[in-house]
Scaffold this motif. Structure first.
Motif, PDB file in Angstrom:
ATOM      1  N   MET A   1       0.845  -1.191   0.000  1.00  0.00           N
ATOM      2  CA  MET A   1       0.000   0.000   0.000  1.00  0.00           C
ATOM      3  C   MET A   1       0.883   1.244   0.000  1.00  0.00           C
ATOM      4  SD  MET A   1      -2.965   0.871   2.680  1.00  0.00           S
ATOM      5  CE  MET A   1      -3.519   2.505   2.920  1.00  0.00           C
ATOM      6  N   SER A   2       0.590   2.176  -0.869  1.00  0.00           N
ATOM      7  CA  SER A   2       1.373   3.401  -0.991  1.00  0.00           C
ATOM      8  C   SER A   2       0.952   4.406   0.075  1.00  0.00           C
ATOM      9  CB  SER A   2       1.164   4.009  -2.376  1.00  0.00           C
ATOM     10  OG  SER A   2       1.841   5.228  -2.480  1.00  0.00           O
ATOM     11  N   ARG A   3       1.931   5.094   0.638  1.00  0.00           N
ATOM     12  CA  ARG A   3       1.637   6.121   1.638  1.00  0.00           C
ATOM     13  C   ARG A   3       1.396   7.462   0.980  1.00  0.00           C
ATOM     14  NH1 ARG A   3       6.092   5.884   6.084  1.00  0.00           N
ATOM     15  NH2 ARG A   3       4.475   5.929   7.623  1.00  0.00           N
ATOM     16  N   ARG A   4       1.629   7.548  -0.331  1.00  0.00           N
ATOM     17  CA  ARG A   4       1.482   8.783  -1.074  1.00  0.00           C
ATOM     18  C   ARG A   4       0.007   9.098  -1.287  1.00  0.00           C
ATOM     19  NH1 ARG A   4       3.680   8.233  -6.657  1.00  0.00           N
ATOM     20  NH2 ARG A   4       4.641   6.607  -5.480  1.00  0.00           N
ATOM     21  N   PRO A   5      -0.403  10.343  -1.083  1.00  0.00           N
ATOM     22  CA  PRO A   5      -1.796  10.717  -1.339  1.00  0.00           C
ATOM     23  C   PRO A   5      -2.193  10.431  -2.782  1.00  0.00           C
ATOM     24  CG  PRO A   5      -0.633  12.490  -0.216  1.00  0.00           C
ATOM     25  CD  PRO A   5       0.396  11.463  -0.601  1.00  0.00           C
ATOM     26  N   ALA A   6      -3.427  10.039  -2.991  1.00  0.00           N
ATOM     27  CA  ALA A   6      -3.899   9.659  -4.318  1.00  0.00           C
ATOM     28  C   ALA A   6      -4.192  10.867  -5.205  1.00  0.00           C
ATOM     29  CB  ALA A   6      -5.149   8.800  -4.184  1.00  0.00           C
ATOM     30  N   HIS A   7      -4.292  12.042  -4.647  1.00  0.00           N
ATOM     31  CA  HIS A   7      -4.722  13.218  -5.394  1.00  0.00           C
ATOM     32  C   HIS A   7      -3.559  14.127  -5.837  1.00  0.00           C
ATOM     33  CE1 HIS A   7      -4.632  14.153  -1.122  1.00  0.00           C
ATOM     34  NE2 HIS A   7      -4.306  15.374  -1.471  1.00  0.00           N
ATOM     35  N   VAL A  47       8.326  25.699  -8.754  1.00  0.00           N
ATOM     36  CA  VAL A  47       8.811  24.469  -8.123  1.00  0.00           C
ATOM     37  C   VAL A  47       8.527  24.523  -6.620  1.00  0.00           C
ATOM     38  CG1 VAL A  47      10.826  23.042  -7.649  1.00  0.00           C
ATOM     39  CG2 VAL A  47      10.591  24.165  -9.869  1.00  0.00           C
ATOM     40  N   ALA A  48       8.832  25.653  -5.991  1.00  0.00           N
ATOM     41  CA  ALA A  48       8.602  25.798  -4.551  1.00  0.00           C
ATOM     42  C   ALA A  48       7.118  25.642  -4.222  1.00  0.00           C
ATOM     43  CB  ALA A  48       9.124  27.144  -4.066  1.00  0.00           C
ATOM     44  N   TYR A  49       6.247  26.148  -5.076  1.00  0.00           N
ATOM     45  CA  TYR A  49       4.804  26.005  -4.898  1.00  0.00           C
ATOM     46  C   TYR A  49       4.424  24.523  -4.839  1.00  0.00           C
ATOM     47  CZ  TYR A  49      -0.130  25.965  -6.279  1.00  0.00           C
ATOM     48  OH  TYR A  49      -1.475  25.724  -6.340  1.00  0.00           O
ATOM     49  N   HIS A  50       4.910  23.754  -5.799  1.00  0.00           N
ATOM     50  CA  HIS A  50       4.606  22.315  -5.821  1.00  0.00           C
ATOM     51  C   HIS A  50       5.205  21.607  -4.611  1.00  0.00           C
ATOM     52  CE1 HIS A  50       2.596  22.126  -9.672  1.00  0.00           C
ATOM     53  NE2 HIS A  50       3.581  22.833 -10.225  1.00  0.00           N
ATOM     54  N   LEU A  51       6.413  21.974  -4.229  1.00  0.00           N
ATOM     55  CA  LEU A  51       7.050  21.349  -3.074  1.00  0.00           C
ATOM     56  C   LEU A  51       6.276  21.628  -1.791  1.00  0.00           C
ATOM     57  CD1 LEU A  51      10.790  22.044  -3.926  1.00  0.00           C
ATOM     58  CD2 LEU A  51       9.643  19.822  -3.940  1.00  0.00           C
ATOM     59  N   ARG A  52       5.801  22.863  -1.635  1.00  0.00           N
ATOM     60  CA  ARG A  52       4.997  23.197  -0.444  1.00  0.00           C
ATOM     61  C   ARG A  52       3.725  22.355  -0.400  1.00  0.00           C
ATOM     62  NH1 ARG A  52       6.676  28.334  -1.690  1.00  0.00           N
ATOM     63  NH2 ARG A  52       4.736  28.791  -2.780  1.00  0.00           N
ATOM     64  N   LEU A  54       3.258  19.420  -1.780  1.00  0.00           N
ATOM     65  CA  LEU A  54       3.637  18.041  -1.468  1.00  0.00           C
ATOM     66  C   LEU A  54       3.909  17.873   0.024  1.00  0.00           C
ATOM     67  CD1 LEU A  54       5.954  17.313  -4.513  1.00  0.00           C
ATOM     68  CD2 LEU A  54       3.807  16.136  -3.973  1.00  0.00           C
ATOM     69  N   GLU A  55       4.523  18.875   0.614  1.00  0.00           N
ATOM     70  CA  GLU A  55       4.795  18.831   2.052  1.00  0.00           C
ATOM     71  C   GLU A  55       3.490  18.898   2.848  1.00  0.00           C
ATOM     72  OE1 GLU A  55       7.976  20.826   5.085  1.00  0.00           O
ATOM     73  OE2 GLU A  55       7.031  22.159   3.645  1.00  0.00           O
ATOM     74  N   GLU A  56       2.573  19.762   2.446  1.00  0.00           N
ATOM     75  CA  GLU A  56       1.288  19.879   3.127  1.00  0.00           C
ATOM     76  C   GLU A  56       0.486  18.587   3.058  1.00  0.00           C
ATOM     77  OE1 GLU A  56      -0.626  23.173   1.224  1.00  0.00           O
ATOM     78  OE2 GLU A  56       0.701  24.650   2.155  1.00  0.00           O
ATOM     79  N   ARG A  57       0.599  17.875   1.950  1.00  0.00           N
ATOM     80  CA  ARG A  57      -0.140  16.623   1.762  1.00  0.00           C
ATOM     81  C   ARG A  57       0.565  15.428   2.384  1.00  0.00           C
ATOM     82  NH1 ARG A  57      -0.894  18.484  -4.173  1.00  0.00           N
ATOM     83  NH2 ARG A  57      -2.823  19.657  -4.007  1.00  0.00           N
ATOM     84  N   GLY A  58       1.756  15.629   2.929  1.00  0.00           N
ATOM     85  CA  GLY A  58       2.481  14.543   3.576  1.00  0.00           C
ATOM     86  C   GLY A  58       3.260  13.650   2.630  1.00  0.00           C
TER      87      GLY A  58
END
Length: 73
Positions: A1-7, A47-52, A54-58
């Motif tokens: 099972m992946s820990r990555r969010p599906a969205h 890039v920073a926008y996407h990284l933030r 990704l961090e918010e989504r865990g």
């Protein structure tokens, strides 16, 4: 099972893959500029926008101040 969010977007998936490869091959993450070059984004702020998001989504965690210190949970 992946820990990555599906969205996650396709771009976010590309960024995660880029970071995963860098950590595997070099032992550390990439700089924002290196990530941008790898996924075709010219703007560091984009890039920073996407990284933030990704961090918010865990999907990734920063151990320090910079993105180069990020790791995948």
């Amino acid at each position: 099972m992946s820990r990555r969010p599906a969205h996650l977007t396709e771009r976010e998936e590309q960024i995660l893959l880029c970071i995963r490869r860098s950590i595997r091959d070099q032992g550390e993450g990439l700089t924002v500029a290196q990530i941008g070059a790898a996924v075709g984004l010219a703007s560091k702020s984009s890039v920073a926008y996407h990284l933030r998001h990704l961090e918010e989504r865990g999907a990734l965690v920063r151990d320090g101040y910079g993105w180069r210190t990020c790791r995948l949970p």
